[in-house]
Design a protein around this motif. Structure first.
Motif, PDB file in Angstrom:
ATOM      1  N   ILE A  24       0.844  -1.198   0.000  1.00  0.00           N
ATOM      2  CA  ILE A  24       0.000   0.000   0.000  1.00  0.00           C
ATOM      3  C   ILE A  24       0.880   1.249   0.000  1.00  0.00           C
ATOM      4  O   ILE A  24       0.664   2.184  -0.784  1.00  0.00           O
ATOM      5  N   LEU A  25       1.859   1.275   0.882  1.00  0.00           N
ATOM      6  CA  LEU A  25       2.736   2.447   0.978  1.00  0.00           C
ATOM      7  C   LEU A  25       3.499   2.687  -0.324  1.00  0.00           C
ATOM      8  O   LEU A  25       3.633   3.834  -0.758  1.00  0.00           O
ATOM      9  N   GLU A  26       3.973   1.631  -0.937  1.00  0.00           N
ATOM     10  CA  GLU A  26       4.662   1.782  -2.221  1.00  0.00           C
ATOM     11  C   GLU A  26       3.702   2.294  -3.293  1.00  0.00           C
ATOM     12  O   GLU A  26       4.078   3.096  -4.147  1.00  0.00           O
ATOM     13  N   SER A  27       2.452   1.851  -3.232  1.00  0.00           N
ATOM     14  CA  SER A  27       1.444   2.266  -4.206  1.00  0.00           C
ATOM     15  C   SER A  27       1.144   3.765  -4.117  1.00  0.00           C
ATOM     16  O   SER A  27       0.912   4.418  -5.133  1.00  0.00           O
ATOM     17  N   ILE A  28       1.150   4.300  -2.903  1.00  0.00           N
ATOM     18  CA  ILE A  28       0.797   5.716  -2.722  1.00  0.00           C
ATOM     19  C   ILE A  28       2.005   6.605  -2.441  1.00  0.00           C
ATOM     20  O   ILE A  28       1.845   7.783  -2.135  1.00  0.00           O
ATOM     21  N   LYS A  29       3.179   6.059  -2.580  1.00  0.00           N
ATOM     22  CA  LYS A  29       4.398   6.805  -2.249  1.00  0.00           C
ATOM     23  C   LYS A  29       4.545   8.080  -3.080  1.00  0.00           C
ATOM     24  O   LYS A  29       4.938   9.112  -2.565  1.00  0.00           O
ATOM     25  N   GLU A  30       4.208   8.011  -4.354  1.00  0.00           N
ATOM     26  CA  GLU A  30       4.402   9.160  -5.245  1.00  0.00           C
ATOM     27  C   GLU A  30       3.138   9.973  -5.494  1.00  0.00           C
ATOM     28  O   GLU A  30       3.220  11.143  -5.843  1.00  0.00           O
ATOM     29  N   GLN A  31       1.946   9.344  -5.333  1.00  0.00           N
ATOM     30  CA  GLN A  31       0.707  10.097  -5.549  1.00  0.00           C
ATOM     31  C   GLN A  31      -0.433   9.465  -4.761  1.00  0.00           C
ATOM     32  O   GLN A  31      -0.445   8.265  -4.530  1.00  0.00           O
ATOM     33  N   GLU A  32      -1.377  10.301  -4.358  1.00  0.00           N
ATOM     34  CA  GLU A  32      -2.523   9.813  -3.610  1.00  0.00           C
ATOM     35  C   GLU A  32      -3.405   8.945  -4.488  1.00  0.00           C
ATOM     36  O   GLU A  32      -3.450   9.135  -5.704  1.00  0.00           O
ATOM     37  N   LEU A  56      -2.748   1.936   9.088  1.00  0.00           N
ATOM     38  CA  LEU A  56      -1.753   2.934   8.701  1.00  0.00           C
ATOM     39  C   LEU A  56      -2.206   4.352   9.047  1.00  0.00           C
ATOM     40  O   LEU A  56      -1.412   5.176   9.506  1.00  0.00           O
ATOM     41  N   LYS A  57      -3.476   4.613   8.843  1.00  0.00           N
ATOM     42  CA  LYS A  57      -4.020   5.940   9.159  1.00  0.00           C
ATOM     43  C   LYS A  57      -4.034   6.161  10.673  1.00  0.00           C
ATOM     44  O   LYS A  57      -3.684   7.237  11.155  1.00  0.00           O
ATOM     45  N   GLY A  58      -4.402   5.124  11.421  1.00  0.00           N
ATOM     46  CA  GLY A  58      -4.439   5.225  12.880  1.00  0.00           C
ATOM     47  C   GLY A  58      -3.076   5.518  13.482  1.00  0.00           C
ATOM     48  O   GLY A  58      -2.975   6.181  14.519  1.00  0.00           O
ATOM     49  N   CYS A  59      -2.022   5.038  12.835  1.00  0.00           N
ATOM     50  CA  CYS A  59      -0.648   5.276  13.301  1.00  0.00           C
ATOM     51  C   CYS A  59      -0.071   6.581  12.762  1.00  0.00           C
ATOM     52  O   CYS A  59       1.080   6.906  13.053  1.00  0.00           O
ATOM     53  N   GLY A  60      -0.820   7.289  11.941  1.00  0.00           N
ATOM     54  CA  GLY A  60      -0.336   8.551  11.393  1.00  0.00           C
ATOM     55  C   GLY A  60       0.647   8.394  10.252  1.00  0.00           C
ATOM     56  O   GLY A  60       1.304   9.349   9.847  1.00  0.00           O
ATOM     57  N   ILE A  61       0.744   7.174   9.708  1.00  0.00           N
ATOM     58  CA  ILE A  61       1.677   6.923   8.608  1.00  0.00           C
ATOM     59  C   ILE A  61       1.107   7.438   7.295  1.00  0.00           C
ATOM     60  O   ILE A  61       1.834   7.915   6.433  1.00  0.00           O
ATOM     61  N   ILE A  62      -0.220   7.361   7.151  1.00  0.00           N
ATOM     62  CA  ILE A  62      -0.899   7.897   5.973  1.00  0.00           C
ATOM     63  C   ILE A  62      -2.015   8.825   6.422  1.00  0.00           C
ATOM     64  O   ILE A  62      -2.394   8.847   7.595  1.00  0.00           O
ATOM     65  N   VAL A  63      -2.542   9.578   5.468  1.00  0.00           N
ATOM     66  CA  VAL A  63      -3.697  10.443   5.710  1.00  0.00           C
ATOM     67  C   VAL A  63      -4.719  10.189   4.611  1.00  0.00           C
ATOM     68  O   VAL A  63      -4.381   9.709   3.532  1.00  0.00           O
ATOM     69  N   GLY A  64      -5.966  10.506   4.921  1.00  0.00           N
ATOM     70  CA  GLY A  64      -7.038  10.385   3.941  1.00  0.00           C
ATOM     71  C   GLY A  64      -7.686  11.734   3.696  1.00  0.00           C
ATOM     72  O   GLY A  64      -7.816  12.533   4.615  1.00  0.00           O
ATOM     73  N   ASN A  77       3.449  12.379   5.696  1.00  0.00           N
ATOM     74  CA  ASN A  77       4.344  13.532   5.656  1.00  0.00           C
ATOM     75  C   ASN A  77       5.642  13.152   4.948  1.00  0.00           C
ATOM     76  O   ASN A  77       5.876  11.987   4.642  1.00  0.00           O
ATOM     77  N   GLN A  78       6.456  14.138   4.701  1.00  0.00           N
ATOM     78  CA  GLN A  78       7.699  13.918   3.957  1.00  0.00           C
ATOM     79  C   GLN A  78       8.654  13.003   4.718  1.00  0.00           C
ATOM     80  O   GLN A  78       9.377  12.211   4.106  1.00  0.00           O
ATOM     81  N   LEU A  83      11.580   7.966   5.010  1.00  0.00           N
ATOM     82  CA  LEU A  83      11.845   6.697   5.691  1.00  0.00           C
ATOM     83  C   LEU A  83      11.677   5.521   4.734  1.00  0.00           C
ATOM     84  O   LEU A  83      12.509   4.597   4.720  1.00  0.00           O
ATOM     85  N   LEU A  84      10.636   5.537   3.914  1.00  0.00           N
ATOM     86  CA  LEU A  84      10.437   4.481   2.922  1.00  0.00           C
ATOM     87  C   LEU A  84      11.604   4.426   1.940  1.00  0.00           C
ATOM     88  O   LEU A  84      12.083   3.347   1.583  1.00  0.00           O
ATOM     89  N   THR A  85      12.093   5.577   1.535  1.00  0.00           N
ATOM     90  CA  THR A  85      13.253   5.642   0.649  1.00  0.00           C
ATOM     91  C   THR A  85      14.493   5.106   1.367  1.00  0.00           C
ATOM     92  O   THR A  85      15.283   4.354   0.792  1.00  0.00           O
ATOM     93  N   MET A  86      14.640   5.464   2.634  1.00  0.00           N
ATOM     94  CA  MET A  86      15.793   5.005   3.408  1.00  0.00           C
ATOM     95  C   MET A  86      15.771   3.488   3.591  1.00  0.00           C
ATOM     96  O   MET A  86      16.823   2.846   3.576  1.00  0.00           O
ATOM     97  N   PHE A  87      14.582   2.890   3.757  1.00  0.00           N
ATOM     98  CA  PHE A  87      14.487   1.426   3.816  1.00  0.00           C
ATOM     99  C   PHE A  87      15.149   0.824   2.581  1.00  0.00           C
ATOM    100  O   PHE A  87      15.927  -0.124   2.678  1.00  0.00           O
ATOM    101  N   ASP A  88      14.842   1.382   1.414  1.00  0.00           N
ATOM    102  CA  ASP A  88      15.401   0.871   0.164  1.00  0.00           C
ATOM    103  C   ASP A  88      16.920   1.049   0.120  1.00  0.00           C
ATOM    104  O   ASP A  88      17.650   0.153  -0.309  1.00  0.00           O
ATOM    105  N   VAL A  89      17.395   2.198   0.575  1.00  0.00           N
ATOM    106  CA  VAL A  89      18.832   2.479   0.575  1.00  0.00           C
ATOM    107  C   VAL A  89      19.557   1.480   1.481  1.00  0.00           C
ATOM    108  O   VAL A  89      20.557   0.873   1.081  1.00  0.00           O
ATOM    109  N   VAL A  90      19.055   1.291   2.677  1.00  0.00           N
ATOM    110  CA  VAL A  90      19.684   0.367   3.626  1.00  0.00           C
ATOM    111  C   VAL A  90      19.598  -1.064   3.109  1.00  0.00           C
ATOM    112  O   VAL A  90      20.576  -1.823   3.188  1.00  0.00           O
TER     113      VAL A  90
END
Length: 106
Positions: A24-32, A56-64, A77-78, A83-90
């Motif tokens: 889900i996060l990867e799906s919405i990473k670049e656009q809502e 995800l919304k309850g944890c504040g990771i995404i918004v609707g 938020n940015q 953080l998602l980008t950093m996961f990939d880097v690591v």
């Protein structure tokens, strides 16, 4: 910087500790996107995806954002996007070790 309670930190990280939630996060990473668009992207079950979106919304990771009868979901938020980008880097550095890890098998 304020110290974060360890239990809160673990709860936040669990938001990322599920394959469907990461999809889900990867799906919405670049656009809502709407739930239907996310379901189509990840080839999932709408009911299951809706439950993960609520987590995800309850944890504040995404918004609707409600527009008429549709709710558009995006990264909260940015810093979460970073953080998602950093996961990939690591993971570029440790992916072979992670793939061989026998302690955390699905």
């Amino acid at each position: 910087m304020q110290t974060i309670d360890l239990d809160t930190k673990v709860k936040f990280l669990r938001g990322f500790a599920d394959k469907t939630r990461i999809q889900i996060l990867e799906s919405i990473k670049e656009q809502e996107k709407t739930v239907s668009q996310i379901v189509e992207d990840i080839k999932g079950n709408q009911s299951n995806i809706s439950q993960h979106l609520a987590c995800l919304k309850g944890c504040g990771i995404i918004v609707g954002r409600q527009v008429g009868k549709y709710c558009y979901y995006s990264i909260g938020n940015q810093q979460v996007r970073d953080l998602l980008t950093m996961f990939d880097v690591v993971l570029q550095e440790v992916q072979n070790d992670v793939a061989c890890c026998e302690r955390h098998i699905d």
